[in-house]
Motif scaffolding. Structure first.
Motif, PDB file in Angstrom:
ATOM      1  N   PHE A 252       0.852  -1.197   0.000  1.00 50.52           N
ATOM      2  CA  PHE A 252       0.000   0.000   0.000  1.00 50.52           C
ATOM      3  C   PHE A 252       0.883   1.241   0.000  1.00 50.52           C
ATOM      4  N   ASP A 253       1.919   1.221   0.833  1.00 49.92           N
ATOM      5  CA  ASP A 253       2.857   2.346   0.914  1.00 49.92           C
ATOM      6  C   ASP A 253       3.564   2.534  -0.430  1.00 49.92           C
ATOM      7  N   TRP A 254       3.914   1.432  -1.097  1.00 55.81           N
ATOM      8  CA  TRP A 254       4.578   1.490  -2.402  1.00 55.81           C
ATOM      9  C   TRP A 254       3.671   2.144  -3.435  1.00 55.81           C
ATOM     10  N   VAL A 255       2.370   1.785  -3.428  1.00 61.21           N
ATOM     11  CA  VAL A 255       1.417   2.372  -4.377  1.00 61.21           C
ATOM     12  C   VAL A 255       1.287   3.876  -4.139  1.00 61.21           C
ATOM     13  N   LEU A 256       1.252   4.297  -2.885  1.00 54.53           N
ATOM     14  CA  LEU A 256       1.127   5.724  -2.577  1.00 54.53           C
ATOM     15  C   LEU A 256       2.346   6.519  -3.016  1.00 54.53           C
ATOM     16  N   GLY A 257       3.506   5.883  -3.029  1.00 51.54           N
ATOM     17  CA  GLY A 257       4.722   6.558  -3.475  1.00 51.54           C
ATOM     18  C   GLY A 257       5.375   7.381  -2.386  1.00 51.54           C
ATOM     19  N   ASP A 258       6.430   8.092  -2.772  1.00 47.92           N
ATOM     20  CA  ASP A 258       7.240   8.841  -1.819  1.00 47.92           C
ATOM     21  C   ASP A 258       6.547  10.091  -1.284  1.00 47.92           C
ATOM     22  N   SER A 259       5.570  10.604  -2.009  1.00 45.85           N
ATOM     23  CA  SER A 259       4.958  11.870  -1.595  1.00 45.85           C
ATOM     24  C   SER A 259       3.915  11.707  -0.492  1.00 45.85           C
ATOM     25  N   ARG A 260       3.456  10.478  -0.268  1.00 48.10           N
ATOM     26  CA  ARG A 260       2.447  10.231   0.775  1.00 48.10           C
ATOM     27  C   ARG A 260       2.811   8.944   1.494  1.00 48.10           C
ATOM     28  N   GLY A 261       2.524   8.897   2.762  1.00 47.98           N
ATOM     29  CA  GLY A 261       2.759   7.685   3.538  1.00 47.98           C
ATOM     30  C   GLY A 261       1.457   7.211   4.143  1.00 47.98           C
ATOM     31  N   LEU A 262       1.513   6.055   4.757  1.00 44.62           N
ATOM     32  CA  LEU A 262       0.343   5.550   5.465  1.00 44.62           C
ATOM     33  C   LEU A 262       0.041   6.442   6.654  1.00 44.62           C
ATOM     34  N   ALA A 263      -1.211   6.516   7.022  1.00 40.00           N
ATOM     35  CA  ALA A 263      -1.599   7.263   8.220  1.00 40.00           C
ATOM     36  C   ALA A 263      -1.006   6.568   9.440  1.00 40.00           C
ATOM     37  N   PRO A 264      -0.614   7.313  10.443  1.00 39.12           N
ATOM     38  CA  PRO A 264      -0.087   6.680  11.659  1.00 39.12           C
ATOM     39  C   PRO A 264      -1.123   5.753  12.285  1.00 39.12           C
ATOM     40  N   ALA A 265      -0.664   4.719  12.962  1.00 41.82           N
ATOM     41  CA  ALA A 265      -1.568   3.791  13.641  1.00 41.82           C
ATOM     42  C   ALA A 265      -2.488   4.572  14.571  1.00 41.82           C
ATOM     43  N   GLY A 266      -3.743   4.183  14.601  1.00 40.95           N
ATOM     44  CA  GLY A 266      -4.718   4.844  15.450  1.00 40.95           C
ATOM     45  C   GLY A 266      -5.381   6.047  14.805  1.00 40.95           C
ATOM     46  N   THR A 267      -5.000   6.362  13.574  1.00 43.27           N
ATOM     47  CA  THR A 267      -5.585   7.484  12.849  1.00 43.27           C
ATOM     48  C   THR A 267      -6.621   6.955  11.870  1.00 43.27           C
ATOM     49  N   SER A 268      -7.809   7.528  11.883  1.00 42.18           N
ATOM     50  CA  SER A 268      -8.845   7.140  10.925  1.00 42.18           C
ATOM     51  C   SER A 268      -9.027   8.247   9.910  1.00 42.18           C
ATOM     52  N   GLU A 269      -8.708   7.937   8.655  1.00 41.74           N
ATOM     53  CA  GLU A 269      -8.862   8.919   7.590  1.00 41.74           C
ATOM     54  C   GLU A 269     -10.192   8.786   6.879  1.00 41.74           C
ATOM     55  N   CYS A 270     -10.873   7.677   7.110  1.00 45.99           N
ATOM     56  CA  CYS A 270     -12.195   7.508   6.529  1.00 45.99           C
ATOM     57  C   CYS A 270     -13.020   6.618   7.452  1.00 45.99           C
ATOM     58  N   LEU A 271     -14.313   6.722   7.302  1.00 45.04           N
ATOM     59  CA  LEU A 271     -15.238   5.902   8.073  1.00 45.04           C
ATOM     60  C   LEU A 271     -16.017   5.067   7.073  1.00 45.04           C
ATOM     61  N   LEU A 272     -15.882   3.765   7.174  1.00 44.87           N
ATOM     62  CA  LEU A 272     -16.613   2.855   6.308  1.00 44.87           C
ATOM     63  C   LEU A 272     -17.943   2.543   6.970  1.00 44.87           C
ATOM     64  N   GLY A 273     -18.960   2.280   6.195  1.00 43.75           N
ATOM     65  CA  GLY A 273     -20.260   2.002   6.786  1.00 43.75           C
ATOM     66  C   GLY A 273     -20.949   0.831   6.122  1.00 43.75           C
ATOM     67  N   VAL A 274     -21.690   0.099   6.918  1.00 43.38           N
ATOM     68  CA  VAL A 274     -22.524  -0.970   6.390  1.00 43.38           C
ATOM     69  C   VAL A 274     -23.888  -0.846   7.061  1.00 43.38           C
ATOM     70  N   GLU A 275     -24.911  -0.804   6.224  1.00 42.92           N
ATOM     71  CA  GLU A 275     -26.280  -0.706   6.721  1.00 42.92           C
ATOM     72  C   GLU A 275     -26.901  -2.087   6.725  1.00 42.92           C
ATOM     73  N   VAL A 276     -27.511  -2.445   7.838  1.00 44.10           N
ATOM     74  CA  VAL A 276     -28.201  -3.720   7.969  1.00 44.10           C
ATOM     75  C   VAL A 276     -29.696  -3.440   8.139  1.00 44.10           C
ATOM     76  N   GLY A 277     -30.497  -4.492   8.315  1.00 49.14           N
ATOM     77  CA  GLY A 277     -31.941  -4.329   8.291  1.00 49.14           C
ATOM     78  C   GLY A 277     -32.637  -4.105   9.619  1.00 49.14           C
ATOM     79  N   THR A 278     -32.033  -4.618  10.723  1.00 45.54           N
ATOM     80  CA  THR A 278     -32.724  -4.534  12.009  1.00 45.54           C
ATOM     81  C   THR A 278     -31.727  -4.200  13.122  1.00 45.54           C
ATOM     82  N   GLU A 279     -32.271  -3.759  14.249  1.00 42.11           N
ATOM     83  CA  GLU A 279     -31.420  -3.505  15.410  1.00 42.11           C
ATOM     84  C   GLU A 279     -30.722  -4.785  15.854  1.00 42.11           C
ATOM     85  N   GLN A 280     -31.403  -5.911  15.790  1.00 45.23           N
ATOM     86  CA  GLN A 280     -30.787  -7.177  16.194  1.00 45.23           C
ATOM     87  C   GLN A 280     -29.604  -7.526  15.291  1.00 45.23           C
ATOM     88  N   GLU A 281     -29.700  -7.201  13.996  1.00 46.24           N
ATOM     89  CA  GLU A 281     -28.569  -7.450  13.093  1.00 46.24           C
ATOM     90  C   GLU A 281     -27.371  -6.586  13.474  1.00 46.24           C
TER      91      GLU A 281
END
Length: 136
Positions: free
Chosen positions: A63-92
């Motif tokens: 992943f770091d190789w794909v980003l190249g020298d101008s950008r690095g991975l975010a430091p551990a514990g840093t969230s740069e995005c929030l992924l979401g999944v919607e389910v059908g019920t509260e129990q799910e």
């Protein structure tokens, strides 16, 4: 002229291909794409989320190789995005949060009612945060 996206790939850096494959297969039940490589894990490691969306899990060094020298991975514990999944019920929501906890993920925020719906925040073993919920 608007771009017509034929597909969407969400790529995340990971530490371990085997544990990430198991986590996303067992916890979310996402559909694994591709034939297994020598280590038993498809290369690239991808999950089909729907007809046009793939979750691609890439070892951090690659992943770091794909980003190249101008950008690095975010430091551990840093969230740069929030992924979401919607389910059908509260129990799910409750059931998925339990599977995440049992599979080595972290429950960041327990399920609760918010103004926008019933939701929880969980992280995979690499710290990527997912919002699990249903909308009001």
């Amino acid at each position: 002229m608007p771009t017509t996206a034929r597909g969407l790939h969400v790529s995340l850096p990971i530490a371990d291909r085997t544990s990430s494959m198991r986590f996303y297969s067992d916890t979310f039940g996402f559909e694994l794409v591709g034939e297994p490589a020598e280590d038993g894990v498809p290369e690239p490691l991808m999950f089909r989320l729907d007809q046009r969306t793939l979750l691609v899990l890439v070892p951090a060094g690659g992943f770091d190789w794909v980003l190249g020298d101008s950008r690095g991975l975010a430091p551990a514990g840093t969230s740069e995005c929030l992924l979401g999944v919607e389910v059908g019920t509260e129990q799910e929501v409750v059931d998925l949060v339990a599977r995440i906890r049992d599979s080595g993920g972290e429950v960041v925020a327990e399920p609760e009612h918010k103004p926008w719906g019933y939701t929880a925040l969980c992280a995979d073993p690499d710290g990527h945060v997912w919002q699990i919920g249903i909308e009001n």
